[in-house]
Design an enzyme around this catalytic site. Structure first.
Site, PDB file in Angstrom:
ATOM      1  N   GLY A  10      14.808  -0.108   3.099  1.00 47.05           N
ATOM      2  CA  GLY A  10      13.446  -0.407   2.675  1.00 47.05           C
ATOM      3  C   GLY A  10      13.339  -0.661   1.186  1.00 47.05           C
ATOM      4  N   ARG A  15      -8.810  -0.470  11.965  1.00 43.97           N
ATOM      5  CA  ARG A  15      -9.724   0.265  12.840  1.00 43.97           C
ATOM      6  C   ARG A  15      -9.043   1.572  13.219  1.00 43.97           C
ATOM      7  NH1 ARG A  15      -9.330  -4.206  15.673  1.00 43.97           N
ATOM      8  NH2 ARG A  15     -11.580  -4.478  15.725  1.00 43.97           N
ATOM      9  N   GLU A  55       7.424   1.254   9.384  1.00 45.48           N
ATOM     10  CA  GLU A  55       8.702   1.222   8.673  1.00 45.48           C
ATOM     11  C   GLU A  55       9.867   1.579   9.584  1.00 45.48           C
ATOM     12  OE1 GLU A  55      10.880   2.226   4.497  1.00 45.48           O
ATOM     13  OE2 GLU A  55       8.778   2.775   4.748  1.00 45.48           O
ATOM     14  N   HIS A  82      -5.241  -0.775   7.129  1.00 45.69           N
ATOM     15  CA  HIS A  82      -5.762  -0.037   8.279  1.00 45.69           C
ATOM     16  C   HIS A  82      -7.090  -0.677   8.664  1.00 45.69           C
ATOM     17  CE1 HIS A  82      -2.572   2.769   7.512  1.00 45.69           C
ATOM     18  NE2 HIS A  82      -2.977   2.862   6.260  1.00 45.69           N
ATOM     19  N   LEU A 131      14.550 -13.834   7.504  1.00 45.14           N
ATOM     20  CA  LEU A 131      15.810 -13.124   7.705  1.00 45.14           C
ATOM     21  C   LEU A 131      16.855 -13.789   6.821  1.00 45.14           C
ATOM     22  CD1 LEU A 131      15.806 -12.659  11.601  1.00 45.14           C
ATOM     23  CD2 LEU A 131      15.199 -10.993   9.830  1.00 45.14           C
ATOM     24  N   GLY A 132      16.911 -13.365   5.572  1.00 45.02           N
ATOM     25  CA  GLY A 132      17.847 -13.945   4.615  1.00 45.02           C
ATOM     26  C   GLY A 132      19.116 -13.128   4.481  1.00 45.02           C
TER      27      GLY A 132
END
Length: 142
Positions: A83, A92, A64, A90, A108-109
């Protein structure tokens, strides 16, 4: 320059995280190219869970952090990317060394961005894959 709104040095990018959780977790922007950005994070006492593995929540924090930085680097003055949703798989464990995250745009708006962030261990194997959705807002509408 690609998707970025100006040319950024690694030093400038690393100054963004100097006085927050980014510094505490030792996350460092390590590379930036025309359409992707990378950061590293150590797998050490700050980032391991009690059983000696990289904490999955901190993998998400790395994803993030990097995706949010990337999203904001694509915007014009007066805009912010915040956000809205993140998910992570996950794949490994990582137990030592550095992990490297690479964020690449999916969309990418004008009002929405989607970023793919893959986190790899030192053997270049994907440890975690994440998708981050950001809302693009005007800064004065927060």
């Amino acid at each position: 320059m690609g998707i970025w709104t100006k040319d950024y040095t690694l030093s400038e990018l690393n100054q963004i995280g100097e006085h927050c959780s980014v510094a505490h977790l030792a996350i460092r922007i390590s590379a930036i190219e025309e359409n992707w950005i990378e950061a590293t994070m150590p797998v050490d006492q700050r980032t391991k869970q009690p059983f000696g593995l990289l904490n999955g929540g901190l993998s998400v924090a790395l994803a993030e952090t990097l995706g949010s930085i990337a999203g904001n680097l694509c915007l014009q003055e007066g805009q912010a990317a915040v956000g809205a949703e993140i998910n992570a798989s996950h794949l490994r464990p990582a137990t030592s060394g550095l992990v490297t995250a690479r964020a690449t745009p999916v969309k990418l708006g004008k009002t929405l961005q989607v970023w793919q962030i893959d986190i790899r261990n030192e053997q270049n194997k994907v440890c975690c894959t994440s998708r981050l959705t950001l809302s693009v807002i005007n800064k004065n509408e927060k």
